[in-house]
Scaffold this motif. Structure first.
Motif, PDB file in Angstrom:
ATOM      1  N   SER A   1      -3.094  -1.107  15.821  1.00  0.00           N
ATOM      2  CA  SER A   1      -2.659   0.131  15.169  1.00  0.00           C
ATOM      3  C   SER A   1      -2.853  -0.044  13.665  1.00  0.00           C
ATOM      4  O   SER A   1      -1.908   0.048  12.883  1.00  0.00           O
ATOM      5  N   ASN A   2      -4.084  -0.316  13.279  1.00  0.00           N
ATOM      6  CA  ASN A   2      -4.387  -0.660  11.900  1.00  0.00           C
ATOM      7  C   ASN A   2      -5.375   0.369  11.348  1.00  0.00           C
ATOM      8  O   ASN A   2      -6.554   0.358  11.693  1.00  0.00           O
ATOM      9  N   LEU A   3      -4.874   1.266  10.477  1.00  0.00           N
ATOM     10  CA  LEU A   3      -5.707   2.381  10.055  1.00  0.00           C
ATOM     11  C   LEU A   3      -6.703   2.013   8.965  1.00  0.00           C
ATOM     12  O   LEU A   3      -7.801   2.582   8.913  1.00  0.00           O
ATOM     13  N   ILE A   4      -6.379   1.072   8.082  1.00  0.00           N
ATOM     14  CA  ILE A   4      -7.374   0.685   7.068  1.00  0.00           C
ATOM     15  C   ILE A   4      -8.535  -0.040   7.747  1.00  0.00           C
ATOM     16  O   ILE A   4      -9.691   0.086   7.320  1.00  0.00           O
ATOM     17  N   ARG A   5      -8.266  -0.737   8.822  1.00  0.00           N
ATOM     18  CA  ARG A   5      -9.351  -1.351   9.591  1.00  0.00           C
ATOM     19  C   ARG A   5     -10.219  -0.273  10.238  1.00  0.00           C
ATOM     20  O   ARG A   5     -11.438  -0.406  10.338  1.00  0.00           O
ATOM     21  N   GLU A   6      -9.587   0.820  10.664  1.00  0.00           N
ATOM     22  CA  GLU A   6     -10.330   1.910  11.300  1.00  0.00           C
ATOM     23  C   GLU A   6     -11.292   2.579  10.325  1.00  0.00           C
ATOM     24  O   GLU A   6     -12.359   3.079  10.710  1.00  0.00           O
TER      25      GLU A   6
ATOM     26  N   PRO B   1     -13.967  -2.132  -6.804  1.00  0.00           N
ATOM     27  CA  PRO B   1     -12.754  -2.086  -5.980  1.00  0.00           C
ATOM     28  C   PRO B   1     -12.822  -1.186  -4.750  1.00  0.00           C
ATOM     29  O   PRO B   1     -12.390  -1.607  -3.670  1.00  0.00           O
ATOM     30  N   ILE B   2     -13.330   0.049  -4.867  1.00  0.00           N
ATOM     31  CA  ILE B   2     -13.324   0.938  -3.699  1.00  0.00           C
ATOM     32  C   ILE B   2     -14.262   0.419  -2.607  1.00  0.00           C
ATOM     33  O   ILE B   2     -13.853   0.304  -1.438  1.00  0.00           O
ATOM     34  N   PRO B   3     -15.519   0.077  -2.924  1.00  0.00           N
ATOM     35  CA  PRO B   3     -16.341  -0.537  -1.876  1.00  0.00           C
ATOM     36  C   PRO B   3     -15.736  -1.817  -1.312  1.00  0.00           C
ATOM     37  O   PRO B   3     -15.832  -2.067  -0.093  1.00  0.00           O
ATOM     38  N   ALA B   4     -15.104  -2.620  -2.157  1.00  0.00           N
ATOM     39  CA  ALA B   4     -14.503  -3.860  -1.667  1.00  0.00           C
ATOM     40  C   ALA B   4     -13.402  -3.580  -0.661  1.00  0.00           C
ATOM     41  O   ALA B   4     -13.268  -4.271   0.356  1.00  0.00           O
ATOM     42  N   LEU B   5     -12.583  -2.560  -0.928  1.00  0.00           N
ATOM     43  CA  LEU B   5     -11.495  -2.210  -0.015  1.00  0.00           C
ATOM     44  C   LEU B   5     -12.028  -1.924   1.380  1.00  0.00           C
ATOM     45  O   LEU B   5     -11.448  -2.348   2.389  1.00  0.00           O
ATOM     46  N   VAL B   6     -13.158  -1.219   1.450  1.00  0.00           N
ATOM     47  CA  VAL B   6     -13.710  -0.824   2.740  1.00  0.00           C
ATOM     48  C   VAL B   6     -14.595  -1.917   3.341  1.00  0.00           C
ATOM     49  O   VAL B   6     -14.445  -2.289   4.504  1.00  0.00           O
ATOM     50  N   LEU B   7     -15.487  -2.474   2.543  1.00  0.00           N
ATOM     51  CA  LEU B   7     -16.513  -3.369   3.074  1.00  0.00           C
ATOM     52  C   LEU B   7     -16.016  -4.780   3.346  1.00  0.00           C
ATOM     53  O   LEU B   7     -16.504  -5.448   4.264  1.00  0.00           O
ATOM     54  N   CYS B   8     -15.068  -5.256   2.544  1.00  0.00           N
ATOM     55  CA  CYS B   8     -14.615  -6.644   2.685  1.00  0.00           C
ATOM     56  C   CYS B   8     -13.548  -6.816   3.763  1.00  0.00           C
ATOM     57  O   CYS B   8     -13.127  -7.938   4.041  1.00  0.00           O
TER      58      CYS B   8
ATOM     59  N   LYS C   1      -4.139  -5.232   5.329  1.00  0.00           N
ATOM     60  CA  LYS C   1      -2.757  -4.812   5.112  1.00  0.00           C
ATOM     61  C   LYS C   1      -2.589  -4.284   3.704  1.00  0.00           C
ATOM     62  O   LYS C   1      -3.238  -4.757   2.765  1.00  0.00           O
ATOM     63  N   ALA C   2      -1.693  -3.322   3.566  1.00  0.00           N
ATOM     64  CA  ALA C   2      -1.303  -2.854   2.242  1.00  0.00           C
ATOM     65  C   ALA C   2      -0.239  -3.779   1.674  1.00  0.00           C
ATOM     66  O   ALA C   2       0.554  -4.369   2.414  1.00  0.00           O
ATOM     67  N   ASP C   3      -0.220  -3.898   0.358  1.00  0.00           N
ATOM     68  CA  ASP C   3       0.818  -4.682  -0.302  1.00  0.00           C
ATOM     69  C   ASP C   3       2.081  -3.839  -0.507  1.00  0.00           C
ATOM     70  O   ASP C   3       3.197  -4.314  -0.311  1.00  0.00           O
ATOM     71  N   ARG C   4       1.875  -2.579  -0.898  1.00  0.00           N
ATOM     72  CA  ARG C   4       2.985  -1.638  -1.067  1.00  0.00           C
ATOM     73  C   ARG C   4       2.578  -0.291  -0.478  1.00  0.00           C
ATOM     74  O   ARG C   4       1.422   0.115  -0.580  1.00  0.00           O
ATOM     75  N   VAL C   5       3.555   0.393   0.106  1.00  0.00           N
ATOM     76  CA  VAL C   5       3.334   1.740   0.632  1.00  0.00           C
ATOM     77  C   VAL C   5       4.531   2.598   0.247  1.00  0.00           C
ATOM     78  O   VAL C   5       5.686   2.184   0.406  1.00  0.00           O
ATOM     79  N   MET C   6       4.249   3.791  -0.255  1.00  0.00           N
ATOM     80  CA  MET C   6       5.276   4.727  -0.679  1.00  0.00           C
ATOM     81  C   MET C   6       5.181   6.001   0.161  1.00  0.00           C
ATOM     82  O   MET C   6       4.094   6.513   0.401  1.00  0.00           O
ATOM     83  N   VAL C   7       6.329   6.496   0.600  1.00  0.00           N
ATOM     84  CA  VAL C   7       6.405   7.769   1.317  1.00  0.00           C
ATOM     85  C   VAL C   7       7.409   8.657   0.589  1.00  0.00           C
ATOM     86  O   VAL C   7       8.592   8.303   0.472  1.00  0.00           O
ATOM     87  N   GLY C   8       6.948   9.769   0.060  1.00  0.00           N
ATOM     88  CA  GLY C   8       7.832  10.673  -0.653  1.00  0.00           C
ATOM     89  C   GLY C   8       8.542  10.023  -1.831  1.00  0.00           C
ATOM     90  O   GLY C   8       9.707  10.314  -2.103  1.00  0.00           O
ATOM     91  N   GLY C   9       7.822   9.139  -2.524  1.00  0.00           N
ATOM     92  CA  GLY C   9       8.389   8.491  -3.695  1.00  0.00           C
ATOM     93  C   GLY C   9       9.261   7.287  -3.406  1.00  0.00           C
ATOM     94  O   GLY C   9       9.775   6.658  -4.338  1.00  0.00           O
TER      95      GLY C   9
END
Length: 527
Positions: free
Chosen positions: A365-370, A436-443, A447-455
């Motif tokens: 259930s890993n969306l950045i991997r998807e 950075p953006i290509p690295a996020l996807v290609l490398c 996992k995220a280090d921090r995630v914010m929902v509604g502040g």
């Protein structure tokens, strides 16, 4: 412990300021074609309202007032004295990722040998009797595992398609609502259904189907009890008859009518495999999109899971009608279903989002991997230049938000909800990367280090934080979840007819079915 504002401020210290500046990120994904310099110095969030109130451009500072829509124009460092500041210089910031298709309960049947090497229909026929043993406790644990895993991968909003209501599971969606609230995520929880069992030409075993009246009554109850409307909604309800081979045409039509009456969205599996296409032709005399139109689903209210096997004409019709599609690349590869025509769908007006699908056909259930999986499988069909890193990130954010009917999510802009994911690009996997953006996807970010929902922080240092401010006890969760997973499959092996294809020929429909099949009471007759 994280404090009540989700800031990490120890108890007893001064309370945090309402405004938070995520300062000097490595990069911010504002969307394909949008100038990244508009937020080069970061993002200002109002934690009280849970919204983004300012993008700080290259060379700028946050404005004194921080009013919505006020551009940053060369302020001074003193303007930031009423801000809390997070040093984001090691992070790429994206909108919170949005998952458009899942089956949370399937985390209990990951990597099960009897189905590891089967295509969709055989996979389902072996798993249905196992899933029929689902209990409320098992669903609670499965939902928590799925949502926590999604959250730690950068996902802030998740759609779940729950269609399994065996005996004792009448309140399955209520259980999921409780989990969503505890974790502090957003969710589109769909009241799924199966009404066409094996005795009437469908795929599911009889003990897993329900009568239409029961399904529709519960669908109405859930909307009236839980569905929230407008910007910032945490929980929304949709209707999701499972698939053409597991529900009747009458239920499809009645669900569409009820969705229109209550103004909620519609979801189903469609055109996932050639077997499904064959079933529709043999049973209804229609291709899948013709079937969709015949039951009143060809419109903006609908988003479809998979959509692999559409022809040119059907793609054009879907785009013209405003239908959305949840592209599930890993599941489509795992079950050898095919490659969705995602670029053509989007180019004709279809909102394309991403989904991890159930964890028995993705096993994660890993969306950045998807995001990475989508990039690579779509490049096989369309080439590298048509399928860019920015484009697939848009599918996971802006496109997914549109598929769920959410115009308050999915982009980083003033006035939008402060749902954000922050990824670090350190470690061996990123060593030697330049952009950075290509690295996020290609490398291969995991996992995220921090995630914010509604502040509010919901992941800190890579670990999920509940709405109560306490870190999730993952060790205890995993132990309990593993125990339920073992119980569910105990004593089960592959069915003899694991490769059976549906004939597409139904027996004459009956008003009621046998109350017991294989010694298990059928759920459909409960009121």
């Amino acid at each position: 412990m994280i404090d009540s504002n989700g800031t990490g401020t120890p108890s007893g210290e001064n309370p945090p300021a309402d405004r938070l500046w995520l300062r000097d990120p490595l990069a911010v994904h504002l969307g394909a074609g949008v100038d990244p310099n508009r937020a080069a110095r970061g993002i200002v969030v109002d934690r009280a309202t849970g919204t983004i109130i300012e993008l700080v451009p290259a060379g700028g500072e946050p404005t004194t007032c921080g009013a919505e829509g006020t551009p940053s124009a060369g302020g001074t460092a003193g303007d930031a004295t009423d801000l809390d500041i997070i040093d984001a210089s090691a992070h790429v910031i994206t909108p919170g990722l949005i998952n458009t298709h899942h089956h949370f309960y399937q985390t209990l049947t990951r990597a099960w040998a009897p189905v590891a090497d089967l295509p969709l229909f055989g996979w389902l026929q072996n798993l249905y009797p196992v899933w029929a043993r689902l209990t409320p406790r098992a669903l609670e644990l499965a939902t928590t595992v799925a949502m926590a895993e999604l959250l730690e991968s950068g996902c802030t909003t998740a759609a779940d398609h729950h269609y399994l209501f065996p005996t004792g599971m009448d309140e399955a969606i209520d259980i999921q609502v409780d989990v969503v609230r505890r974790l502090g995520m957003r969710a589109m929880l769909t009241r799924g259904s199966m009404s066409l069992g094996e005795e009437d030409g469908g795929l599911p075993p009889q003990q897993t189907v329900q009568d239409s009246e029961v399904i529709l009554d519960d669908s109405r109850r859930l909307v009236e009890t839980y569905h929230q409307r407008g910007p910032g909604a945490q929980i929304q309800i949709g209707f999701a008859p499972c698939s053409p081979f597991s529900v009747t045409t009458e239920l499809m039509r009645e669900s569409a009518a009820l969705a229109a009456e209550l103004d909620v969205r519609l979801h189903t599996h469609l055109a996932e495999t050639i077997d499904e296409e064959d079933f529709c032709r043999e049973t209804f005399g229609l291709r899948t999109v013709d079937y969709l139109e015949s039951v009143g689903w060809l419109g903006e209210r609908t988003w479809l899971a998979h959509g692999v096997h559409f022809d040119d004409s059907e793609i054009g019709r879907l785009g013209a009608a405003g239908v959305s599609v949840a592209h599930c690349p890993t599941s489509n590869m795992r079950l050898a279903s095919g490659i969705a025509r995602a670029v053509e769908l989007e180019d004709t007006g279809v909102n394309v989002g991403l989904g991890v699908d159930g964890s028995a056909s993705n096993d994660a259930s890993n969306l950045i991997r998807e995001v990475r999986q989508a990039l690579y499988i779509q490049r096989l069909r369309y080439g590298a230049e048509a399928v860019t890193c920015d484009r697939v990130l848009d599918w996971a954010t802006k496109g997914s938000a549109a598929a769920l009917g959410r115009d308050d999510l999915g982009t980083i802009a003033v006035g939008k909800r402060a749902d954000l994911a922050m990824f670090r690009l350190d470690g061996l996997a990123f060593s030697g990367s330049h952009d950075p953006i290509p690295a996020l996807v290609l490398c291969g970010a995991e996992k995220a280090d921090r995630v914010m929902v509604g502040g509010q922080w919901r992941v800190v240092d890579g670990h999920a934080i509940g709405a109560d401010g306490h870190a999730l006890d993952k060790e205890a969760l995993i132990a309990a979840h593993q125990e339920e997973a073992r119980r569910l499959v105990a004593g089960w092996g592959p069915r003899r007819l694991s490769g059976r294809r549906l004939s597409g020929r139904r027996r004459p429909p009956r008003r009621s079915l046998s109350p017991e099949v294989c010694g298990t009471p059928r759920a459909g007759g409960r009121r």
